[in-house]
Design an enzyme around this catalytic site. Sequence first.
Site, mmCIF file in Angstrom:
data_model
loop_
_atom_site.group_PDB
_atom_site.id
_atom_site.type_symbol
_atom_site.label_atom_id
_atom_site.label_comp_id
_atom_site.label_asym_id
_atom_site.label_seq_id
_atom_site.Cartn_x
_atom_site.Cartn_y
_atom_site.Cartn_z
ATOM 1 N N CYS A 244 0.760 -1.106 -0.433
ATOM 2 C CA CYS A 244 -0.166 0.162 0.306
ATOM 3 C C CYS A 244 0.840 1.265 -0.077
ATOM 4 C CB CYS A 244 -1.475 0.069 0.945
ATOM 5 S SG CYS A 244 -1.961 -1.489 1.310
ATOM 6 N N HIS B 25 -2.929 7.173 2.327
ATOM 7 C CA HIS B 25 -3.104 5.603 1.790
ATOM 8 C C HIS B 25 -4.942 5.604 2.426
ATOM 9 C CE1 HIS B 25 -4.361 1.882 0.958
ATOM 10 N NE2 HIS B 25 -3.835 1.168 1.982
ATOM 11 N N ASN C 184 -9.946 0.189 0.411
ATOM 12 C CA ASN C 184 -8.829 -0.633 0.703
ATOM 13 C C ASN C 184 -8.185 -0.692 -0.715
ATOM 14 O OD1 ASN C 184 -5.898 -0.751 0.493
ATOM 15 N ND2 ASN C 184 -6.478 -1.078 2.886
HETATM 16 N N1 COA Z 1 -18.519 -8.182 10.999
HETATM 17 C C1 COA Z 1 -18.777 -8.528 12.448
HETATM 18 N N2 COA Z 1 -17.894 -8.232 13.352
HETATM 19 C C2 COA Z 1 -16.737 -8.487 13.185
HETATM 20 C C3 COA Z 1 -16.100 -7.985 11.780
HETATM 21 C C4 COA Z 1 -17.240 -7.807 11.052
HETATM 22 N N3 COA Z 1 -16.886 -8.406 9.491
HETATM 23 N N4 COA Z 1 -14.571 -8.854 11.995
HETATM 24 C C5 COA Z 1 -14.439 -8.940 12.835
HETATM 25 N N5 COA Z 1 -15.392 -8.853 14.370
HETATM 26 C C6 COA Z 1 -15.238 -8.752 15.806
HETATM 27 C C7 COA Z 1 -14.067 -10.062 16.169
HETATM 28 O O1 COA Z 1 -14.379 -11.425 15.814
HETATM 29 C C8 COA Z 1 -14.441 -9.431 17.666
HETATM 30 O O2 COA Z 1 -15.097 -10.518 17.977
HETATM 31 P P1 COA Z 1 -15.218 -10.662 19.214
HETATM 32 O O3 COA Z 1 -14.652 -9.838 20.064
HETATM 33 O O4 COA Z 1 -16.370 -11.802 19.976
HETATM 34 O O5 COA Z 1 -13.950 -11.638 19.409
HETATM 35 C C9 COA Z 1 -15.250 -8.010 17.513
HETATM 36 O O6 COA Z 1 -15.770 -7.911 16.441
HETATM 37 C C10 COA Z 1 -13.802 -7.279 17.380
HETATM 38 O O7 COA Z 1 -12.890 -7.224 16.244
HETATM 39 P P2 COA Z 1 -11.558 -6.757 16.536
HETATM 40 O O8 COA Z 1 -10.398 -7.228 15.347
HETATM 41 O O9 COA Z 1 -10.985 -6.210 17.356
HETATM 42 O O10 COA Z 1 -11.949 -5.507 15.769
HETATM 43 P P3 COA Z 1 -11.103 -3.715 15.494
HETATM 44 O O11 COA Z 1 -12.255 -2.762 16.846
HETATM 45 O O12 COA Z 1 -10.092 -3.862 15.685
HETATM 46 O O13 COA Z 1 -11.943 -3.944 13.778
HETATM 47 C C11 COA Z 1 -10.490 -3.633 11.930
HETATM 48 C C12 COA Z 1 -11.194 -4.472 13.342
HETATM 49 C C13 COA Z 1 -9.637 -4.921 10.688
HETATM 50 C C14 COA Z 1 -10.865 -2.686 10.859
HETATM 51 C C15 COA Z 1 -9.671 -2.831 12.801
HETATM 52 O O14 COA Z 1 -8.580 -3.439 13.188
HETATM 53 C C16 COA Z 1 -8.459 -2.021 11.140
HETATM 54 O O15 COA Z 1 -9.470 -1.026 10.797
HETATM 55 N N6 COA Z 1 -7.330 -2.152 11.437
HETATM 56 C C17 COA Z 1 -6.358 -1.040 10.265
HETATM 57 C C18 COA Z 1 -6.240 -2.918 9.083
HETATM 58 C C19 COA Z 1 -5.759 -1.724 7.691
HETATM 59 O O16 COA Z 1 -6.878 -1.126 7.783
HETATM 60 N N7 COA Z 1 -5.151 -2.943 7.204
HETATM 61 C C20 COA Z 1 -4.382 -2.315 6.144
HETATM 62 C C21 COA Z 1 -3.620 -2.026 5.926
HETATM 63 S S1 COA Z 1 -2.857 -0.904 4.702
#
Ligand code: COA
Length: 332
Positions: free
Chosen positions: A116, A257, A287
């Site tokens: 990215c 990004h 993304n």
């Molecule tokens: N729909 C519903 N629930 C979901 C889910 C979805 N798509 N994805 C995860 N969950 C659930 C998980 O299972 C977890 O449940 P639990 O607490 O019962 O285990 C809960 O939601 C929280 O999950 P978590 O992974 O802690 O969520 P988060 O707040 O960290 O959000 C992202 C997840 C991916 C949105 C976030 O971490 C993020 O944006 N990170 C950066 C990723 C990124 O930008 N990557 C590319 C960079 S180039």
Amino acid sequence: MKQPGVGVAITGSGSAAPAAALDNHQLGQIVETSDEWIASRTGIRQRRLAAPSETLTTLAAEAAQAAIAMAGLAPTDIDLILLATSTPDDLFGTACRVQAEIGATRAVAFDLTAACSGFVFGLVTAAQYIHTGVYQNIVLIGADVLSRWVDWSDRRTCILFGDGAGAVVLQANDCDRLLGFELRSDGTQNHYLNLNYEPTEKSLVDTVTIGCGTFNPITMNGQEVYRFAVRRVPEVIEKALFRANLTTNDVDWLLLHQANQRILDAVGDRLKIPPEKIVSNLAKYGNTSAASIPLVLDEEVRRGNIQPGETLVASGFGAGLTWGAAVFQWGR
Ligand code: COA
């Protein structure tokens, strides 16, 4: 070595996106998720996904052609095509296919991979060829078709990514419009975001075994990537601005990004750059990896929002881990 009087100007932009869109409600038919969950955590509402007939080459070529036309050039004027991508049509490189597709018969063409961050790394790389006087007209394309490598049963990752392409033309110019940059890599954190090759043992003869496998779908530690982005991106932007002898007050547009609206907001907060200066189109595209910055740049240029002479900061971050920022003025 930078030659005296050889500056860089960014004189054209173009973009392309697949025809089909998959919205969050439709995604809810594939994995257990909801529009509310995805939109509130990421800002993404839909993503565009490439059909089998829409290849990395076709998307990249469409974006490149539009950028070349905006710059007032012909494909035969192009000296170099740099294609930033992590999802080539051919692991040997896809830039040559783009070269053939657009008829840039004089151009040298090769791929560059920095996930990215690919567009920002590519921008700085392209500028070196101009600064040294080697090339005059360069097309830099950021394009990715991550849908090919997403695990569509993993709701933690498949909600994030989409496909697309964006391109810019860089030209030799009396005045240097690339004002400053800073690039970083940290391979010790590589495991947080991967599209890994997994070898399977294959014995050729008694004494020779090779690893003959394929790539696994994307894996990601979302929370660690989030933390990394929110900490490191403001730092690298401040460093690039410092090199340009500017401050955040001088920034007209921040092109981050397009990973997650919460990351955009947090970076803006830390830098005290107001939301109206931070462009965002991730609700429509998700993304798109190396494509995200040139895609949003092209939309804002064609809307007339980004004007010649305005100061832009582009910052990419992602797998590698890699991150970087470039400060430049739009136009000649
Ligand atoms: N729909 C519903 N629930 C979901 C889910 C979805 N798509 N994805 C995860 N969950 C659930 C998980 O299972 C977890 O449940 P639990 O607490 O019962 O285990 C809960 O939601 C929280 O999950 P978590 O992974 O802690 O969520 P988060 O707040 O960290 O959000 C992202 C997840 C991916 C949105 C976030 O971490 C993020 O944006 N990170 C950066 C990723 C990124 O930008 N990557 C590319 C960079 S180039």
